[in-house]
Enzyme design. Structure first.
Site, PDB file in Angstrom:
ATOM      1  N   TYR A  21       0.722  -0.932   0.145  1.00  0.00           N
ATOM      2  CA  TYR A  21      -0.069  -0.229   0.082  1.00  0.00           C
ATOM      3  C   TYR A  21       0.562   1.413  -0.115  1.00  0.00           C
ATOM      4  CZ  TYR A  21      -3.979   3.010   1.418  1.00  0.00           C
ATOM      5  OH  TYR A  21      -4.598   4.538   1.420  1.00  0.00           O
TER       6      TYR A  21
ATOM      7  N   TYR B 259      -5.293   5.411  -7.664  1.00  0.00           N
ATOM      8  CA  TYR B 259      -5.568   5.167  -6.269  1.00  0.00           C
ATOM      9  C   TYR B 259      -6.836   4.166  -5.800  1.00  0.00           C
ATOM     10  CZ  TYR B 259      -5.156   6.135  -1.647  1.00  0.00           C
ATOM     11  OH  TYR B 259      -5.559   6.151   0.022  1.00  0.00           O
TER      12      TYR B 259
END
Length: 378
Positions: A282, A332
């Site tokens: 992440y 994203y």
């Protein structure tokens, strides 16, 4: 309670992030994006929608979401907030539901129309009592907090300017081979250093790409997965730990929470970083990759910025990272697409960006809720 059942990911679906980025639409609906991703995931899984008896939604409200998705009468339903840490939490919850027999087939669905509605990830990040004071000093977004964490990291470990460049370059190199990625143009170290600061010391290429999109992931038992079309991707282990405060920051760079998760996960699976073929980290901002590598024992504490060379983290390196392009190259999707990429890699379906002989993948999210899973292609 019966013995826990083994769980596998059997279906994945996601929208074309690049196409959505190129065509912003103020009327675009996050529920429709989630529904499209779910349609693709169901087709990918070989299951029928009627087989799904559990639904977890993120960023889309579960009541309206259940109605729109045609899953309003499942056995288990819940909704998670729209923060990136929730992608890992959703997979953990789905795994627990199936393992304990509370559901047999769980769909995790995410929808985001943030680019089209011009959502700003700033202007007052949290609703905590102290956030008004933070905003007086410019601490109005996660990026501002991560920039300060990275400034501290640089000070502690003598990190030179430009140390983040390989991470940004690697993401772009991988995104160039991803047909649904937003940023498919590669960059050089010179371009990286010439780019403007957003929150110094973080530059333009260190920031994730706010975008529209949908992602869906379907999980079921390993027993059932063996009869479905694709190679099952087994959840070999999953763990989490909290490091929360009024701020999106951690003096240890989430190291303490990451170490707890790493210990639990590696104990569960009997595997360590050297056994992992591909890692999806992440990366709302590139420093988070460094924090994750150290917290999960890929690199010694304070040395990830030297460890993470392009030769090591690239597709043909010993520890390939973010093979779809990550949040700064692909899009994203707050960790959700990272899970899809892990599955695609373990199935051997990643095309030009395929990591050779990928059988073990790890997902890592170092954040106020740190999560990680190890996935194995069976």
């Amino acid at each position: 309670m019966n013995d826990l059942r083994e769980v596998a990911i059997v279906g994945v679906g996601q929208t074309d992030f690049g196409a959505l980025y190129a065509n912003r639409d103020a009327q675009r609906d996050q529920y429709a994006l989630g529904a499209e991703a779910l349609r693709l995931a169901i087709a990918d899984s070989g299951l029928a929608k009627s087989d799904i008896d559990g639904l977890l939604t993120a960023r889309i409200q579960y009541e309206h979401g259940g109605h729109v998705l045609g899953l309003g009468n499942v056995r288990v339903i819940n909704g998670l907030e729209g923060s990136g840490r929730m992608s890992g939490v959703a997979i953990q919850q789905a795994t627990a539901l199936i393992a304990t027999g509370q559901a047999d087939v769980v769909a995790c669905v995410y929808g985001n129309n943030g680019r089209s509605v011009q959502m700003k990830y700033g202007g007052g990040y949290t609703a905590s009592p102290t956030s008004v004071y933070d905003s007086l000093y410019g601490m109005t977004s996660p990026g501002a907090y991560v920039s300060m964490m990275y400034q501290r990291y640089r000070h502690l470990y003598g990190v030179p300017d430009g140390a983040l460049a390989p991470l940004a370059i690697n993401n772009r190199q991988n995104a160039a081979l991803n047909p649904v990625a937003v940023m498919r143009e590669q960059i050089t170290a010179k371009q990286y250093l010439a780019s403007r600061f957003i929150a110094e010391p973080l530059r333009l290429y260190d920031y994730c790409i706010i975008n529209d999109g949908g992602v869906a992931i379907i999980l079921t038992t390993m027993d059932r997965a063996k009869d479905l079309p694709h190679r099952p991707v087994r959840i070999a282990g999953t763990a989490s730990a909290a490091d929360v405060s009024n701020y999106y920051t951690s003096p240890s760079f989430f190291y303490d929470a990451s170490q707890k998760v790493a210990k639990d996960l590696y104990t569960q699976t009997g595997l360590k970083p050297k056994d992992v073929d591909v890692t999806q980290i992440y990366d709302n901002f590139t420093p988070t990759i460094l924090f994750s590598l150290e917290g999960f024992n890929y690199a010694p504490q304070g040395q990830a910025w030297e460890w993470a060379s392009l030769d090591r983290i690239g597709r043909h390196g010993t520890s390939p990272i973010n093979t779809a392009g990550g949040h700064t190259g692909e899009s994203y999707m707050q960790g959700w697409a990272h899970h899809v990429e892990a599955v695609v890699q373990l199935r051997g379906e990643a095309g030009e960006r395929q990591v050779r002989d990928a059988n073990v993948a790890q997902y890592i999210c170092a954040s106020p809720i740190t999560t990680s899973h190890i996935l194995i292609g069976e």
